[in-house]
Design an enzyme around this catalytic site. Structure first.
Site, PDB file in Angstrom:
ATOM      1  N   HIS A   1      29.592 -23.892  -3.226  1.00 42.08           N
ATOM      2  CA  HIS A   1      29.744 -24.436  -1.877  1.00 42.08           C
ATOM      3  C   HIS A   1      29.014 -23.525  -0.890  1.00 42.08           C
ATOM      4  O   HIS A   1      29.114 -22.309  -1.012  1.00 42.08           O
ATOM      5  CB  HIS A   1      31.218 -24.493  -1.494  1.00 42.08           C
ATOM      6  CG  HIS A   1      31.442 -24.959  -0.085  1.00 42.08           C
ATOM      7  ND1 HIS A   1      31.274 -26.273   0.292  1.00 42.08           N
ATOM      8  CD2 HIS A   1      31.781 -24.273   1.040  1.00 42.08           C
ATOM      9  CE1 HIS A   1      31.515 -26.379   1.584  1.00 42.08           C
ATOM     10  NE2 HIS A   1      31.813 -25.189   2.062  1.00 42.08           N
TER      11      HIS A   1
ATOM     12  N   ALA B   1       4.638 -52.791  -3.006  1.00 43.30           N
ATOM     13  CA  ALA B   1       5.600 -51.799  -2.484  1.00 43.30           C
ATOM     14  C   ALA B   1       6.345 -51.163  -3.651  1.00 43.30           C
ATOM     15  O   ALA B   1       7.567 -51.141  -3.694  1.00 43.30           O
ATOM     16  CB  ALA B   1       6.568 -52.470  -1.512  1.00 43.30           C
TER      17      ALA B   1
ATOM     18  N   LYS C   1       2.103 -35.435  -4.043  1.00 38.45           N
ATOM     19  CA  LYS C   1       3.230 -34.612  -3.563  1.00 38.45           C
ATOM     20  C   LYS C   1       2.758 -33.553  -2.568  1.00 38.45           C
ATOM     21  O   LYS C   1       3.492 -33.181  -1.639  1.00 38.45           O
ATOM     22  CB  LYS C   1       3.953 -33.936  -4.734  1.00 38.45           C
ATOM     23  CG  LYS C   1       4.895 -34.812  -5.541  1.00 38.45           C
ATOM     24  CD  LYS C   1       4.695 -36.263  -5.362  1.00 38.45           C
ATOM     25  CE  LYS C   1       5.229 -37.253  -6.279  1.00 38.45           C
ATOM     26  NZ  LYS C   1       4.337 -38.358  -6.620  1.00 38.45           N
TER      27      LYS C   1
ATOM     28  N   GLY D   1       0.132 -51.644  -9.776  1.00 37.46           N
ATOM     29  CA  GLY D   1       0.364 -51.264 -11.163  1.00 37.46           C
ATOM     30  C   GLY D   1      -0.878 -50.691 -11.822  1.00 37.46           C
ATOM     31  O   GLY D   1      -1.947 -50.606 -11.202  1.00 37.46           O
TER      32      GLY D   1
ATOM     33  N   ALA E   1      -2.146 -51.247  -4.736  1.00 36.61           N
ATOM     34  CA  ALA E   1      -1.236 -50.447  -5.591  1.00 36.61           C
ATOM     35  C   ALA E   1      -0.302 -51.400  -6.318  1.00 36.61           C
ATOM     36  O   ALA E   1       0.893 -51.472  -6.016  1.00 36.61           O
ATOM     37  CB  ALA E   1      -0.462 -49.454  -4.736  1.00 36.61           C
TER      38      ALA E   1
END
Ligand code: FAD
Ligand code: NAD
Length: 476
Positions: free
Chosen positions: A453, A191, A58, A280, A278
């Site tokens: 809002h 993917a 991240k 699993g 990639a």
């Protein structure tokens, strides 16, 4: 016989360290054993998630997205950044700092809760006994007598025999998050969650990314409508996603990775600068206990547990990735808390129907509960409401108009069965849905709730209204 410990937790990933903290909070004398060594061969807590998984990915997704925005999106805001440059080493240094601070934070938390930390490889030798061995010398360093054992040893990447890992060229997800320069051409086998996130990072930074996915369907675990929206969007972002693509071989020749794969048209060849595998992850359940102990594993070596996460041996529990899918940090942490409560004699459970999933592409893909296809397969009568972000004032103001929220409700009871989001900040928006579903809200309950809002959350409100054909800002 007096036991030295109430609980030995093996593994300090998000399953283990959370279990250890909750055990200690409940007054149990707790020790946590972990064998993780970071790139500098120093012990580091937090497991896969903090060291090479959720957090570093991240961090790089954020850096690469900021670069992408500056390059592509700033212009519409009237901001020019003509001399934009990437310093991958600086990005990696920021990522490492984030990891270092968080892993240190886990250490501080464990200490503050009086959890003893032991670094080393743990082996269960009896239902009440764990031995610890040094990672460096392999020598036995500790023998722990205990009332309970919690196995939280996590998982490791699946390797493909057609593509032996080769440092600098054929990498797993950890290697893919350590690159110090942008590869010109990056191949990714698989993917799934990792392929899409790692692919997004390097594609935003300028790599030509090709994903080879064996399945015919893209992201089959997600709602099919969202999956197809996501595929279209990611393809537009130049991720080259090839389905039905089965790798035959990968070899490094002249500093390039030569990949042979098969698709419907026959044998294909590609040449990449780096290749990421990639496909699993598999459980870390070997070298942990002898067969004579009777801890049962399934055919893929996941440790088998009951609804309390108890193994076939009383007082030995297993949690997190080592017990199987979904392999998500928050699932492991919740199981950790549940087991700690269970050991202390409290009744708790994990609601496996409401585990949120998020894939951190841009827009993000997030969901909880059943997909439309799952509802149909289960013979449920449903009503579906949805709202596109293109009709949201806030989404327009912040130029995040791509995607939608879809709510699936039971046609008879109006109970919300699933919420599926493809949008900016879907990872945050999905928490509302989890909470509502946990509180057994109906679509009407959401429709009757007031949302501030202008916010992206208003799309949740409108999607709920649309379940009953009452959305205001779209024609129902
Ligand atoms: P782990 O985190 O794997 O921790 C297990 C620990 O046990 C390790 O420290 C290991 O060294 C230790 N151990 C193993 N065997 C022994 C032994 N015998 N003795 C002592 N110690 C031992 N999940 C999400 O929810 N969100 C995300 O965004 C996300 N992103 C990811 C990105 C990547 C690139 C990867 C690889 C994974 C990601 N995941 C994500 C998955 C997440 O990292 C795992 O689900 C999570 O780490 C599992 O936690 P765990 O505690 O079960 O195991
Ligand atoms: P995954 O299961 O998400 O995806 C693997 C993909 O590889 C699948 O689509 C599969 O069909 C494909 N595949 C398998 N074998 C193949 C082959 N031989 N050739 C081509 N394709 C093949 O696994 P992953 O992406 O490796 O991630 C591992 C785990 O980590 C996942 O279970 C996931 O839950 C977790 N994770 C979660 C997040 C997140 O929550 N955002 C992010 C990264 C990883």
């Amino acid at each position: 016989m007096s036991l030295e410990w109430d609980v030995v937790v093996i593994g300090a990933g998000p399953a283990g360290y959370v279990a250890a903290i909750r055990c200690a909070q409940l007054g149990l004398k707790t020790v946590c054993v972990d064998e993780w060594l970071n790139l500098r061969s120093k012990p580091s807590l937090g497991g896969t998630c903090l060291n090479i998984g959720c957090i570093p990915s991240k961090a790089l997704l954020e850096s690469s997205y900021l670069y992408h925005q500056a390059k592509v999106d700033f212009e519409q805001h009237g901001i020019a950044a003509p001399s934009l440059q990437i310093d991958v080493k600086a990005m990696q240094a920021r990522k490492s700092k984030v990891v270092q601070e968080l892993t240190q934070g886990v250490r501080t938390l464990l200490k503050a809760n009086d959890v003893k930390i032991i670094h080393g490889h743990a082996k269960i030798i009896a239902a009440d006994s764990v031995e610890v061995f040094s990672r460096e010398t392999q020598a036995k360093t500790d023998e722990l007598k205990t009332g309970n054992i919690i196995i939280a040893t996590g998982s490791s990447p699946v390797r493909l025999q057609q593509a032996e890992q080769m440092e600098g060229y054929i990498l797993d997800s950890a290697g893919a998050l350590e690159l110090d320069a942008v590869p010109e051409r990056l191949g990714i086998i698989g993917a799934g969650a990792i392929g899409l996130e790692v692919g997004s990072v390097w594609s935003r930074l300028g790599a030509e990314v090709v994903l080879l996915e064996a399945m015919h369907e893209f992201l089959s675990i997600a709602d099919s409508k969202l999956a197809s929206l996501a595929k279209r969007s990611l393809t537009k972002q130049s991720l080259d996603i090839r389905l039905d693509a089965r790798m035959v071989s990968a070899q490094v020749k002249n500093k390039k990775v030569h990949v042979v794969y098969e698709d419907k048209a026959g044998e294909q060849k590609e040449v990449f600068d780096k290749l990421v595998i990639a496909v699993g992850r598999k459980p870390n359940s070997d070298r942990l206990f002898g067969e004579e102990l009777g801890i049962e594993r399934d055919e893929r070596s996941f440790i088998m547990v009951d609804e309390d996460c108890q193994t076939s041996v009383p007082n030995i529990y297993a949690i997190g990735d080592v017990v199987g899918a979904p392999m998500l940090a928050h699932k492991g942490s919740d199981q950790g808390v549940m087991v700690a409560e269970h050991i202390s004699g409290h009744q708790t459970e994990v609601n496996y129907d409401l585990i949120p999933s998020v894939i951190y592409t841009h827009p993000e893909i997030a969901w909880v509960g059943k997909t439309e296809d799952e509802c149909k397969a289960a013979g449920l009568k449903i009503r579906v409401g949805s709202f596109p972000f293109a009709a949201s004032g806030r989404a327009r103001a912040v130029a995040e108009t791509e995607g939608l929220i879809k709510i699936i409700a039971d046609a008879e009871t109006d109970a919300v069965l699933g919420v599926h989001i493809f949008s900016a900040q879907a990872s945050e928006l999905i928490a509302q849905a989890v909470l509502m579903m946990e509180m057994q809200a109906t679509a009407e309950d959401i429709a009757l709730t007031m949302f501030a809002h202008p916010t992206l959350s208003e799309a949740m409100h409108e999607a709920a209204l649309s379940v009953h054909g009452r959305a205001i800002h779209i024609k129902n």
